[in-house]
Design an enzyme around this catalytic site. Sequence first.
Site, PDB file in Angstrom:
ATOM      1  CG  HIS A   1     -24.715 -13.421  14.874  1.00 15.80           C
ATOM      2  ND1 HIS A   1     -24.184 -13.151  16.110  1.00 15.80           N
ATOM      3  CD2 HIS A   1     -25.837 -14.142  15.108  1.00 15.80           C
ATOM      4  CE1 HIS A   1     -24.961 -13.667  17.049  1.00 15.80           C
ATOM      5  NE2 HIS A   1     -25.968 -14.278  16.473  1.00 15.80           N
TER       6      HIS A   1
ATOM      7  CB  VAL B   1     -24.334  -5.889  23.343  1.00 10.52           C
ATOM      8  CG1 VAL B   1     -25.327  -4.883  23.911  1.00 10.52           C
ATOM      9  CG2 VAL B   1     -24.953  -6.631  22.157  1.00 10.52           C
TER      10      VAL B   1
ATOM     11  N   GLY C   1     -17.952  -8.095  25.070  1.00  8.10           N
ATOM     12  CA  GLY C   1     -18.540  -8.545  23.806  1.00  8.10           C
ATOM     13  C   GLY C   1     -19.028  -7.390  22.935  1.00  8.10           C
TER      14      GLY C   1
ATOM     15  CG  ASP D   1     -31.889 -20.063   2.995  1.00 11.75           C
ATOM     16  OD1 ASP D   1     -30.785 -19.510   2.824  1.00 11.75           O
ATOM     17  OD2 ASP D   1     -32.728 -20.237   2.091  1.00 11.75           O
TER      18      ASP D   1
ATOM     19  N   GLY E   1     -20.646  -9.799  30.421  1.00 15.55           N
ATOM     20  CA  GLY E   1     -20.423  -9.854  28.967  1.00 15.55           C
ATOM     21  C   GLY E   1     -19.951  -8.506  28.449  1.00 15.55           C
TER      22      GLY E   1
ATOM     23  CG  ASN F   1     -30.395 -11.072  13.403  1.00 17.15           C
ATOM     24  OD1 ASN F   1     -31.540 -11.270  13.808  1.00 17.15           O
ATOM     25  ND2 ASN F   1     -29.677 -12.006  12.831  1.00 17.15           N
ATOM     26  CB  VAL F   2     -26.604  -7.013  17.781  1.00 22.69           C
ATOM     27  CG1 VAL F   2     -25.927  -5.705  18.184  1.00 22.69           C
ATOM     28  CG2 VAL F   2     -27.792  -7.303  18.679  1.00 22.69           C
TER      29      VAL F   2
ATOM     30  CE  LYS G   1     -17.822 -17.648   5.745  1.00 20.92           C
ATOM     31  NZ  LYS G   1     -19.133 -18.261   5.839  1.00 20.92           N
TER      32      LYS G   1
ATOM     33  CE1 TYR H   1     -28.233 -17.050  22.551  1.00 17.81           C
ATOM     34  CE2 TYR H   1     -29.954 -16.712  20.919  1.00 17.81           C
ATOM     35  CZ  TYR H   1     -28.975 -16.206  21.754  1.00 17.81           C
ATOM     36  OH  TYR H   1     -28.730 -14.848  21.779  1.00 17.81           O
TER      37      TYR H   1
HETATM   38  P1  NAP Z   1     -20.582 -11.643  22.314  1.00 19.40           P
HETATM   39  O1  NAP Z   1     -19.972 -10.558  21.523  1.00 19.40           O
HETATM   40  O2  NAP Z   1     -20.366 -13.057  21.893  1.00 19.40           O
HETATM   41  O3  NAP Z   1     -20.108 -11.476  23.832  1.00 19.40           O
HETATM   42  C1  NAP Z   1     -20.448 -12.436  24.787  1.00 19.40           C
HETATM   43  C2  NAP Z   1     -19.954 -11.956  26.116  1.00 19.40           C
HETATM   44  O4  NAP Z   1     -20.337 -12.927  27.099  1.00 19.40           O
HETATM   45  C3  NAP Z   1     -18.433 -11.808  26.187  1.00 19.40           C
HETATM   46  O5  NAP Z   1     -18.147 -10.644  26.951  1.00 19.40           O
HETATM   47  C4  NAP Z   1     -18.004 -13.059  26.933  1.00 19.40           C
HETATM   48  O6  NAP Z   1     -16.841 -12.845  27.723  1.00 19.40           O
HETATM   49  C5  NAP Z   1     -19.202 -13.269  27.865  1.00 19.40           C
HETATM   50  N1  NAP Z   1     -19.318 -14.657  28.296  1.00 19.40           N
HETATM   51  C6  NAP Z   1     -19.544 -15.755  27.514  1.00 19.40           C
HETATM   52  N2  NAP Z   1     -19.555 -16.868  28.269  1.00 19.40           N
HETATM   53  C7  NAP Z   1     -19.316 -16.462  29.548  1.00 19.40           C
HETATM   54  C8  NAP Z   1     -19.205 -17.142  30.790  1.00 19.40           C
HETATM   55  N3  NAP Z   1     -19.335 -18.483  30.869  1.00 19.40           N
HETATM   56  N4  NAP Z   1     -18.931 -16.418  31.895  1.00 19.40           N
HETATM   57  C9  NAP Z   1     -18.781 -15.067  31.833  1.00 19.40           C
HETATM   58  N5  NAP Z   1     -18.918 -14.365  30.700  1.00 19.40           N
HETATM   59  C10 NAP Z   1     -19.175 -15.051  29.567  1.00 19.40           C
HETATM   60  O7  NAP Z   1     -22.166 -11.451  22.438  1.00 19.40           O
HETATM   61  P2  NAP Z   1     -23.081 -10.198  22.131  1.00 19.40           P
HETATM   62  O8  NAP Z   1     -23.456 -10.294  20.703  1.00 19.40           O
HETATM   63  O9  NAP Z   1     -22.487  -8.957  22.686  1.00 19.40           O
HETATM   64  O10 NAP Z   1     -24.400 -10.581  22.962  1.00 19.40           O
HETATM   65  C11 NAP Z   1     -24.741  -9.943  24.160  1.00 19.40           C
HETATM   66  C12 NAP Z   1     -26.130 -10.394  24.576  1.00 19.40           C
HETATM   67  O11 NAP Z   1     -27.073 -10.045  23.571  1.00 19.40           O
HETATM   68  C13 NAP Z   1     -26.247 -11.903  24.757  1.00 19.40           C
HETATM   69  O12 NAP Z   1     -27.055 -12.170  25.897  1.00 19.40           O
HETATM   70  C14 NAP Z   1     -26.935 -12.364  23.500  1.00 19.40           C
HETATM   71  O13 NAP Z   1     -27.665 -13.557  23.713  1.00 19.40           O
HETATM   72  C15 NAP Z   1     -27.844 -11.185  23.230  1.00 19.40           C
HETATM   73  N6  NAP Z   1     -28.261 -11.049  21.822  1.00 19.40           N
HETATM   74  C16 NAP Z   1     -27.314 -10.912  20.843  1.00 19.40           C
HETATM   75  C17 NAP Z   1     -27.724 -10.789  19.527  1.00 19.40           C
HETATM   76  C18 NAP Z   1     -26.708 -10.644  18.394  1.00 19.40           C
HETATM   77  O14 NAP Z   1     -27.129 -10.589  17.230  1.00 19.40           O
HETATM   78  N7  NAP Z   1     -25.415 -10.559  18.675  1.00 19.40           N
HETATM   79  C19 NAP Z   1     -29.095 -10.780  19.219  1.00 19.40           C
HETATM   80  C20 NAP Z   1     -30.021 -10.909  20.251  1.00 19.40           C
HETATM   81  C21 NAP Z   1     -29.585 -11.046  21.555  1.00 19.40           C
HETATM   82  P3  NAP Z   1     -15.334 -13.056  27.130  1.00 19.40           P
HETATM   83  O15 NAP Z   1     -15.308 -12.462  25.761  1.00 19.40           O
HETATM   84  O16 NAP Z   1     -14.510 -12.313  28.097  1.00 19.40           O
HETATM   85  O17 NAP Z   1     -15.104 -14.532  27.118  1.00 19.40           O
HETATM   86  P1  GDP Z   2     -29.855 -16.010  12.684  1.00 14.86           P
HETATM   87  O1  GDP Z   2     -30.564 -14.721  12.468  1.00 14.86           O
HETATM   88  O2  GDP Z   2     -29.931 -16.453  14.101  1.00 14.86           O
HETATM   89  O3  GDP Z   2     -30.276 -17.048  11.721  1.00 14.86           O
HETATM   90  O4  GDP Z   2     -28.337 -15.735  12.541  1.00 14.86           O
HETATM   91  P2  GDP Z   2     -27.209 -15.391  11.484  1.00 14.86           P
HETATM   92  O5  GDP Z   2     -26.684 -14.057  11.767  1.00 14.86           O
HETATM   93  O6  GDP Z   2     -26.290 -16.543  11.597  1.00 14.86           O
HETATM   94  O7  GDP Z   2     -27.881 -15.281  10.016  1.00 14.86           O
HETATM   95  C1  GDP Z   2     -28.165 -16.397   9.316  1.00 14.86           C
HETATM   96  C2  GDP Z   2     -28.602 -16.129   7.879  1.00 14.86           C
HETATM   97  O8  GDP Z   2     -27.509 -15.609   7.103  1.00 14.86           O
HETATM   98  C3  GDP Z   2     -29.000 -17.452   7.252  1.00 14.86           C
HETATM   99  O9  GDP Z   2     -29.987 -17.230   6.269  1.00 14.86           O
HETATM  100  C4  GDP Z   2     -27.685 -17.904   6.600  1.00 14.86           C
HETATM  101  O10 GDP Z   2     -27.895 -18.836   5.540  1.00 14.86           O
HETATM  102  C5  GDP Z   2     -27.140 -16.567   6.094  1.00 14.86           C
HETATM  103  N1  GDP Z   2     -25.671 -16.546   5.921  1.00 14.86           N
HETATM  104  C6  GDP Z   2     -25.007 -16.355   4.757  1.00 14.86           C
HETATM  105  N2  GDP Z   2     -23.682 -16.425   4.931  1.00 14.86           N
HETATM  106  C7  GDP Z   2     -23.480 -16.612   6.268  1.00 14.86           C
HETATM  107  C8  GDP Z   2     -22.306 -16.740   7.062  1.00 14.86           C
HETATM  108  O11 GDP Z   2     -21.161 -16.664   6.598  1.00 14.86           O
HETATM  109  N3  GDP Z   2     -22.497 -16.904   8.412  1.00 14.86           N
HETATM  110  C9  GDP Z   2     -23.741 -16.958   8.977  1.00 14.86           C
HETATM  111  N4  GDP Z   2     -23.857 -17.120  10.297  1.00 14.86           N
HETATM  112  N5  GDP Z   2     -24.874 -16.884   8.236  1.00 14.86           N
HETATM  113  C10 GDP Z   2     -24.747 -16.696   6.911  1.00 14.86           C
END
Ligand code: NAP
Ligand code: GDP
Length: 327
Positions: free
Chosen positions: A182, A16, A14, A273, A11, A168-169, A190, A139
């Site tokens: 997210h 992170v 992505g 929400d 990943g 949340n990142v 938006k 998930y």
């Molecule tokens: P992201 O920006 O959506 O990136 C996802 C990455 O996973 C991309 O590099 C994508 O590759 C790769 N990927 C997806 N499906 C794949 C597959 N089938 N085979 C190989 N690679 C695959 O995600 P992120 O936000 O950086 O998240 C990284 C980690 O942190 C994840 O495990 C996620 O669950 C965890 N996490 C994220 C958040 C958050 O708020 N973002 C919060 C808590 C935990 P390509 O782009 O090349 O397709």
């Molecule tokens: P969560 O922390 O896993 O729930 O992930 P999100 O990053 O999707 O945050 C969701 C919260 O933001 C909820 O309370 C949504 O109602 C609010 N929200 C407001 N506008 C948006 C939007 O455009 N996209 C997303 N994903 N959430 C939104």
Amino acid sequence: MSSNNVILVTGGTGLVGQAIKHVIETEPEGSRFAKLPGEKWIFASSSEGDLRDPVQTRQLYEKYKPTHVIHLAALVGGLFKNMKYKLTFLRDNLLINDNVLEAAHESGTTKVISCLSTCYPLDENKIHTGPPHQSNFGYAHAKRMVDVQNHAYKEQFGHNFTSAIPTNVFGPHDNFDLEDSHVIPGLIHKCYLAKKNSTPFVVAGTGKPLRQFIFSRDLAKLFIWMLRSYDDVEPVILSVGEDEEVSIKEVADAIVNALDFKGDYTFDTTRADGQFRKPASNKKLLTLMNGFEFTPFTEALDLTAKWFLENYDTARTGAAGKKAAAQ
Ligand code: NAP
Ligand code: GDP
């Protein structure tokens, strides 16, 4: 850690993964987050191997022979995507995690750090207590299983497999899709379109839910610290403090400021929400690290909005976003 280590970041393209790449490329020598001499870092994308497939996963390990893996690859999305595709989130993530850990076991990888999620209120002792929120149970269950697998690999084979739990990142290179992303990247996009097209800026839900947001480049440093210094199977929550929860309305206000938006701004309360709050404690992290300085939320948000504006043409904006921008 010795030199000649090969660190494979799954990943790696992505949010992170790109933040870890940034820190590894920019942190000065001598910093506790810097690249060590002789170390090789690989940031893999899905085009190098679909990790849902065991054969392609094994091939990736054979190609790079990683000594260490930071396993970030996952099917990831915000509230609305999670609500729509529960089975896909469950199956894809179960498959990816099982393949990545089993290939690490087969190829003698020394250490794997995987990623859990905070889809439920917690400290490190409550991961399996009570069901996850219904909006993202696919998930969340797949993520919890990684901790179960890590313990099983440890008990049967003595492996050093562990996990991080980020809250949340957000940051540069996030997914800015209008529907599937997210909240922060979704609302930045938006608000950008509302300003450009002189249309209202509509925030989903009531704006009242609370979240703990961590800047991706801070999180990247915490992953590097885990790689170097943390060798226990139990997960560590990587987050700002519980006293730093921010409401969705505060997020939207900060985005309005960052983009200097002067138009109409409303809440669509017919939309979900999700979970009201999911507080996560960072006490364990701060004790183990002996402190860490987080980037202030508005500073990180401004930097992210600026990155989006400067990289609009190449950012992940989705098909609907591209269509709306062309209006
Ligand atoms: P992201 O920006 O959506 O990136 C996802 C990455 O996973 C991309 O590099 C994508 O590759 C790769 N990927 C997806 N499906 C794949 C597959 N089938 N085979 C190989 N690679 C695959 O995600 P992120 O936000 O950086 O998240 C990284 C980690 O942190 C994840 O495990 C996620 O669950 C965890 N996490 C994220 C958040 C958050 O708020 N973002 C919060 C808590 C935990 P390509 O782009 O090349 O397709
Ligand atoms: P969560 O922390 O896993 O729930 O992930 P999100 O990053 O999707 O945050 C969701 C919260 O933001 C909820 O309370 C949504 O109602 C609010 N929200 C407001 N506008 C948006 C939007 O455009 N996209 C997303 N994903 N959430 C939104």
